[in-house]
Design a protein around this motif. Structure first.
Motif: not given
Lengths: 114, 468
Positions: B101-110, B188-194
């Motif tokens: 139901e609430k799995p740990t996401p595979i990617e936790t760091e963008e 995405s690069k811009k979004a992640v850097s923020m």
């Protein structure tokens, strides 16, 4: 360069390194970090895999054992240094907080002076 | 209900959001993804389930690997430990699913995720798309160059037009995902850097891609249509079959090697080498087939109606091809003629842009001094092409630029109202008028090679037969 990349550690990087002060299987890190932080911080398997790979490349951890697909890692001196740098950086933040937050009796901003 | 279903899916390689959403919907309807191949996705029938899918990119993975690599298997283990099972792979793309139901996401760091995605793209998707794009652009430029230098021939030939269209469509098909990815990556690069998440990929590109497939289908239909009116179109169809067979063979080889557990390097090398060899073999076979076909009259240059063989003074024989096609204008219309051995040959080539008709009335055998006639009619269906085609005819004798002035032949505009044409050009040598004309009527260009300077009556006869 790898060094620049880890100038400041994110929470997940921080706790992985903390975890690896003693030799640990890669697989167990996920559980350990969750336990350490009381479920506050969780590292996903994909992120964990990529970070472990980056840390090894940056020489911040090293692979100690490989038993088939189970690998164990241990932090290196470089990794300990990075941890300590991060710790000191965080301490600076807390000190600055205590010094400048107004409600705690810290020094007010110049514009507040009548 | 069938146990498995195959669908052609049109997802861009980096559109993980779209894929995850789609798979979740399919699982809710009772279809779970089982396998992805180059041409279709395969689903198997299950109970409708609420599954969550995650699409990740593992740069070390490759479609040439016989097995998942050690690292890849470690990665799968980590995911399994967190409750994610591997559903399917597509080159670097690894698709996991979970029932939790609430799995740990595979990617936790963008930032880590974005870096992993970009690394995987740089390995395969970006270089291969760029390569095909460059190839298509090169071919397009080459085709355009050929068309401009030889417009009447190329544009009346449906096959050449079709090949140009194919290259253009292929170039656009390669460009769309490339641009889409670059835009997504930068944003995405811009979004992640923020500190935000990677942005979702836009579905706009998918729509443009579908539109391009539609255009391809239309182009194919147009070609088939032009094939039925003119034999040269078959060459275009053969070209398509050639490429399709090549692709099918190369994939068969790659998959066979994969099943035989060949190493990635061996598989990759053998596949590339066999691709090159096969493309030469198939193109050679096609060329040989076409030459044979043309000689046997399959492709339009129709067979002569009869043959006439003469024996030359030195003992060897020469065979003349005799045709008896109906011609709009014959020597008999222009003058009284007393010779029985003529060949009347008519060749027609037509596309939706222009049509070219070539007529020849030749006498046989050589040296009989009987009058001969040759002319070409070009019907220009697209007015803008008129000047280009006219130029080709006017430049007909430009190859004589090296000859001394007195021998050079050139076309010059004259003013002969007898032709009732928009423009009249006559062939000259020095200042002497010769027996070749180029006429422009409405959307028609006619080149005539008379048997001597035509008289006014002969001009009138030609005008009557050829200007409409």
């Amino acid at each position: 360069m790898a060094r620049e990349k880890f100038q400041t550690l994110t929470e997940q990087m921080f706790y992985i390194l903390l975890c690896l002060q003693s030799e640990c299987y890669g697989m167990d890190i996920m559980e350990k970090v969750r336990a350490m932080t009381d479920e506050r911080v969780s590292v996903g398997p994909g992120t964990l895999y990529n970070l472990l790979e980056s840390f090894v490349k940056a020489d911040m951890i090293c692979e100690t054992k490989v038993e088939g697909r189970r690998r164990s890692y241990l932090i290196t001196d470089l990794g300990m240094q990075a941890l300590e740098t991060e710790y000191r950086r965080l301490m600076t933040l807390t000190v600055d907080y205590q010094q400048y937050v107004i409600s705690k009796g810290g020094i007010p901003d110049e514009s507040d002076k009548a | 209900m069938k146990a498995t279903k195959r669908r052609f899916e049109q997802f861009l390689f980096y559109d993980y959001t779209g894929i995850e959403r789609h798979l979740k919907r399919m699982a809710a309807r009772g279809w779970q993804l089982q396998k992805i191949t180059r041409f279709y996705w395969e689903y198997r029938r299950t109970e409708p389930q609420k599954l969550t899918y995650t699409v990740t990119y593992f740069s070390e993975a490759s479609e040439f690997n016989p097995y998942p690599t050690e690292n890849q298997q470690t990665f799968h283990e980590y995911c399994k430990n967190a409750g994610w099972d591997l559903a399917a792979e597509w080159a670097q793309m690894q698709i996991f699913c979970t029932e939790q139901e609430k799995p740990t996401p595979i990617e936790t760091e963008e930032s880590v995720k974005l870096k992993a995605i970009h690394r995987a793209m740089k390995k395969n998707f970006l270089p291969s798309s760029a390569l095909i794009l460059l190839l298509s652009i090169f071919q397009m430029v080459f085709q355009l160059h050929t068309i401009i230098n030889d417009p009447v021939d190329q544009l009346s030939n449906g096959a050449a037009l079709f090949m140009t269209a194919v290259w253009i469509i292929l170039a656009i098909q390669m460009l769309i995902p490339l641009i889409g990815y670059v835009v997504w990556y930068q944003k995405s690069k811009k979004a992640v850097s923020m500190g935000e998440t990677c942005i979702e990929s836009s579905s706009g590109y998918k729509n443009v891609s579908c539109f391009m497939w539609l255009l391809t289908a239309i182009a194919i239909v147009l070609t088939v249509f032009s094939v039925s009116t003119q034999h040269f179109g078959w060459v275009g169809i053969l070209g398509i079959i050639n490429v399709t067979v090549l692709i099918a063979l190369v994939f068969t080889i790659k998959n066979a090697l994969k099943r035989a557990r060949a190493s990635r390097r061996v598989n990759f090398t053998v596949t590339i080498v066999s691709c090159v060899i096969l493309s030469f073999v198939l193109t050679g076979a096609m060329a040989w087939g076409i030459v044979r076909g043309v000689n046997a009259g399959w492709f339009g240059n129709h067979q002569p109606d009869e043959n006439y063989t003469t024996i030359l003074p030195n003992g060897s024989t020469h065979t003349w091809d005799i045709y008896n096609d109906p011609l709009p204008l014959k020597i008999e219309d222009l003058q009284d003629v007393d010779y029985a051995h003529y060949s009347y040959e008519w060749t027609a080539r037509e596309s939706f842009l222009l049509a070219q008709f070539v007529a020849r009335q030749d006498s046989f055998p050589d040296g009989q001094n009987a009058p001969e006639l040759r002319y070409e009619i070009v019907k220009v269906k697209l007015p803008v092409l008129f000047d280009l085609c006219l130029k080709e005819y006017l430049d007909r004798y430009n190859y004589e630029w090296e000859k001394p002035e007195e021998d050079k032949r050139y076309f010059q505009q004259t003013d002969e109202p007898a032709w009732q044409a928009h423009a009249v050009y006559q062939l000259y040598r020095q200042d002497e008028a010769m027996n070749e004309y180029i006429l422009c009527w409405d959307n028609r260009i006619v080149y005539i090679n008379f048997d001597g300077i035509p008289t006014t009556e002969q001009i009138a006869a030609a005008v009557e037969k050829l200007s409409k």
